[in-house]
Design a protein around this motif. Structure first.
Motif, short mmCIF file in Angstrom:
data_model
loop_
_atom_site.label_atom_id
_atom_site.label_comp_id
_atom_site.label_asym_id
_atom_site.label_seq_id
_atom_site.Cartn_x
_atom_site.Cartn_y
_atom_site.Cartn_z
N ALA A 14 0.33 -1.03 -0.22
CA ALA A 14 0.07 -0.71 0.00
C ALA A 14 0.74 1.25 -0.09
O ALA A 14 0.77 2.27 -0.57
CB ALA A 14 -1.32 0.00 0.80
N THR A 15 1.83 1.83 0.86
CA THR A 15 3.24 2.10 0.70
C THR A 15 3.57 2.51 -0.50
O THR A 15 3.47 3.71 -1.07
CB THR A 15 3.78 1.94 1.97
N THR A 16 4.03 2.09 -0.64
CA THR A 16 4.56 1.46 -2.56
C THR A 16 3.52 2.09 -3.43
O THR A 16 4.04 3.32 -4.63
CB THR A 16 4.99 0.68 -3.18
N ALA A 17 2.19 2.12 -3.81
CA ALA A 17 1.51 1.94 -4.43
C ALA A 17 0.88 3.61 -3.83
O ALA A 17 0.80 4.53 -5.02
CB ALA A 17 0.25 1.55 -4.88
N ALA A 18 0.61 4.33 -3.16
CA ALA A 18 0.18 5.52 -2.37
C ALA A 18 1.17 6.38 -2.98
O ALA A 18 0.39 7.68 -3.84
CB ALA A 18 -0.02 5.94 -0.57
N ILE A 19 2.84 6.51 -2.44
CA ILE A 19 4.00 7.25 -3.15
C ILE A 19 4.83 6.57 -4.12
O ILE A 19 4.48 7.61 -4.91
CB ILE A 19 4.72 6.97 -1.86
N GLY A 20 4.35 5.60 -4.47
CA GLY A 20 5.50 5.21 -6.10
C GLY A 20 4.43 5.91 -7.44
O GLY A 20 5.15 6.62 -8.58
N SER A 21 3.24 6.08 -6.73
CA SER A 21 2.34 6.30 -8.01
C SER A 21 2.47 7.92 -8.45
O SER A 21 2.15 8.37 -9.52
CB SER A 21 0.94 6.60 -7.68
N ILE A 22 2.71 8.54 -7.32
CA ILE A 22 3.60 9.94 -7.55
C ILE A 22 4.79 10.14 -7.43
O ILE A 22 5.07 10.93 -9.10
CB ILE A 22 2.66 10.78 -5.98
N THR A 23 5.40 9.88 -6.73
CA THR A 23 6.88 9.72 -7.34
C THR A 23 7.49 9.50 -7.65
O THR A 23 8.80 9.54 -9.17
CB THR A 23 7.80 9.89 -5.96
N ILE A 24 6.96 8.01 -9.26
CA ILE A 24 7.92 7.77 -9.84
C ILE A 24 7.82 7.94 -11.26
O ILE A 24 8.20 8.00 -11.97
CB ILE A 24 7.44 6.15 -10.51
N PRO A 25 6.81 8.63 -11.94
CA PRO A 25 6.59 9.17 -12.86
C PRO A 25 7.07 10.67 -12.78
O PRO A 25 7.77 11.01 -14.15
CB PRO A 25 5.08 9.84 -13.09
N ALA A 26 7.10 11.45 -11.48
CA ALA A 26 8.36 12.53 -11.55
C ALA A 26 9.82 11.78 -11.79
O ALA A 26 10.87 12.87 -12.36
CB ALA A 26 7.95 12.78 -10.54
N MET A 27 10.54 11.14 -11.31
CA MET A 27 11.68 10.36 -11.42
C MET A 27 11.67 10.35 -12.99
O MET A 27 12.80 10.47 -13.22
CB MET A 27 11.78 9.65 -10.26
N GLN A 28 10.54 9.77 -13.81
CA GLN A 28 11.43 9.54 -14.75
C GLN A 28 11.33 10.27 -15.64
O GLN A 28 12.02 9.98 -16.72
CB GLN A 28 9.97 8.25 -15.73
N GLU A 29 10.78 11.33 -15.16
CA GLU A 29 10.59 12.59 -15.91
C GLU A 29 12.25 13.50 -16.20
O GLU A 29 11.98 14.00 -16.45
CB GLU A 29 9.35 14.19 -15.46
N GLU A 30 12.61 13.38 -14.92
CA GLU A 30 13.88 13.93 -14.26
C GLU A 30 14.93 13.09 -15.14
O GLU A 30 16.42 13.35 -14.72
CB GLU A 30 13.66 14.36 -13.10
N GLY A 31 14.37 11.70 -15.82
CA GLY A 31 15.86 11.37 -16.27
C GLY A 31 16.14 10.48 -16.00
O GLY A 31 17.38 9.75 -15.79
N TYR A 32 15.58 9.58 -14.70
CA TYR A 32 16.01 8.33 -13.75
C TYR A 32 15.58 7.09 -14.76
O TYR A 32 14.53 7.39 -15.54
CB TYR A 32 14.69 8.38 -12.42
N LYS A 33 16.73 6.38 -14.30
CA LYS A 33 16.23 5.21 -15.92
C LYS A 33 14.85 4.63 -14.46
O LYS A 33 14.67 4.38 -13.13
CB LYS A 33 17.67 3.78 -15.46
N SER A 34 13.53 3.42 -15.50
CA SER A 34 12.58 3.11 -14.62
C SER A 34 12.76 1.83 -13.71
O SER A 34 12.03 2.42 -13.18
CB SER A 34 11.88 3.27 -15.93
N ARG A 35 13.76 1.99 -14.49
CA ARG A 35 13.35 0.51 -13.06
C ARG A 35 14.03 0.36 -11.68
O ARG A 35 14.06 0.00 -11.05
CB ARG A 35 14.98 -1.21 -13.85
N PHE A 36 15.04 2.13 -11.86
CA PHE A 36 15.72 2.30 -10.41
C PHE A 36 14.35 3.31 -9.64
O PHE A 36 14.57 3.32 -8.24
CB PHE A 36 17.27 3.51 -10.87
#
Length: 463
Positions: A146-168
């Motif tokens: 649940a924690t992964t879903a709640a926070i990851g849904s916000i920060t993962i797309p933001a990290m991808q836009e900033e150039g982070y590798k998707s797997r990281f």
């Protein structure tokens, strides 16, 4: 998401699989000379290997064991009744519902904003934000996925836009999300407490320092990898003003764990009552303060909670009977005899149990893993003088690694879905982030006294 996402076989072939497994159990009973424990173990492993959902596999293995031991099949119903009877069990669905209400009501966004103002300007800023926000939300949800879903849904797309590798990016959310099962309130710690009769408040207090230390270690790994790869970081100096503004804006989200956990430790209400308070608080803030809850979101929250608790009860019913049969067959005594030569080396016993748990956790869900194997190993570790609270934290820590290792790694599936990458890719990305978890397990094995510092300080030394 919950800690109980059960891998399923195709629903159309489940009856065939069950029939084949039952026939196999009867054949093994004859071949093995009605050796109950061997048959149970073989049936359990084989049924899981051919795709039977874990609760069904545990139930089939239990039926085989009951048949061999000539014990009435009514034990299954009796075990399920005793598994559902403890009143603290109501804590799990209430905390799941509270976490959903707080997520749907907008609290997760407020926590991410606070974390952004705290560490967002540094190298790997969004990765650090993800870890810190997961630590905050862990104190609300009680669940790693649940924690992964709640926070990851916000920060993962933001990290991808900033150039982070998707797997990281996905790996950070998965690894940090696992903190939801350590930092209280934790559903897995509640399950461990129900199985062992260890105090829930003591376990909750004991989980705070390991959870924070583990979070800091994860931040260290994220920072090192981000520096090497040039991820993120605005270079702006830290300023107190924006942080205090973010705290004020998110004060209702920050106050949630203070009210819930503070009320428990101050003796104002029990953990079960605290879960009810959490639901009421989540409803109030979501409806009248942040106004993020709609009828559709409320329906989703209640539906999700009903599915989760239904799964949990099904798992509890079948695995409780399995655990009782393990005791009837004196398997704990056999394990004690097996480790008799190691009584002078408790650290070695803990390492062996930890290695076993990690391997099993790759294939078995956390709740049945705790129920089944705690019945086997708990008498052993307590006879060696290991504090039950320490063993509870140790057990949940190994389960967290199970969240991060395929093929059952629930956090990986959640993060991979958000990242839109394959489970194979994210499994590679999470490898460096497993180092803090392994390090923490080693620390628990060799230096465990600090884990009980807070429980002993608040409630006195355990007897």
């Amino acid at each position: 998401m919950s800690d109980t996402a059960t891998p399923k076989a195709s629903s159309g072939i489940i009856p065939v699989i069950v029939l084949v497994a039952l026939i196999f159990a009867l054949i093994m009973a004859v071949v093995a000379g009605a050796n109950g424990p061997i048959v149970m173990a073989v049936v359990f492993v084989v049924t899981m290997a051919i795709g039977v959902p874990i609760p069904f596999a545990a139930g089939i293995a239990t039926v085989a064991g009951l048949y061999i031991a000539d014990i009435p099949m009514t034990l299954m119903a009796q075990a399920a009744w005793t598994a559902f009877e403890p009143f603290p069990l109501v804590t799990i669905p209430l905390f799941v519902l509270a976490g959903q209400l707080m997520e749907q009501g907008g609290m997760s966004e407020k926590l991410v904003n606070i974390a952004q103002k705290l560490v967002g300007a540094y190298k790997g800023g969004l990765g650090l934000v993800t870890v810190v926000a997961c630590m905050f939300f862990a104190a609300l949800s009680g669940s790693g996925p649940a924690t992964t879903a709640a926070i990851g849904s916000i920060t993962i797309p933001a990290m991808q836009e900033e150039g982070y590798k998707s797997r990281f990016a996905g790996a950070i959310a998965a690894a940090a999300g696992a903190l939801g099962s350590m930092i209280p309130p934790s559903n897995l710690l509640i399950i461990f407490a129900l199985v062992t009769d260890v105090s829930i408040p003591r376990l909750f207090l004991a989980g705070i320092i390991p959870g924070i230390v583990l979070g800091l270690m994860l931040m260290g790994v994220v920072f090192i990898i981000s520096v090497r790869n040039g991820y993120g970081g605005t270079g702006e100096p830290f300023r107190w003003g924006p942080l205090l503004e973010a705290f004020w804006d998110g004060k209702w989200a920050v106050m949630a764990p203070v009210i819930i956990l503070g009320g428990i430790y101050a003796g104002i209400f029990t953990p079960s009552e605290a879960a009810g308070v959490a639901v009421a608080y989540g409803l109030f803030v979501g409806l009248f303060i942040y106004r993020g809850l709609t009828w559709a979101k409320l329906f989703h929250a209640f539906k999700f909670t009903a599915i989760v608790i239904g799964t949990v009860l099904f798992i509890l019913g079948s695995t409780k009977a399995f655990g009782q049969l393990v005791t009837i067959f004196d398997i704990p005594d056999a394990v004690l005899s097996l480790f008799q030569g190691m009584v002078d080396y408790p650290w070695l016993v803990m390492l062996l149990i930890g290695a076993f748990y990690i391997i099993v956790g790759m294939w078995l869900e956390s709740i049945p893993q705790i129920i089944i194997f705690t019945a086997v190993f708990f008498p052993l570790v307590t006879s060696l003088g290991i504090d039950p609270v320490v063993f509870g934290i140790f057990t949940v820590m190994t389960c967290e690694i199970g969240f991060l290792t395929p093929p059952i790694g629930v956090n990986l599936f959640v993060a991979a879905r958000i990242s839109k990458i394959s489970i194979e890719e994210i499994s590679v990305g999470v490898l460096p982030l497993l180092i803090p978890y392994v390090a923490m397990i080693l620390i628990l094995v060799f230096y465990a006294d600090w884990v009980t510092y807070l429980p002993d300080l608040v409630y006195g030394p355990s007897r």
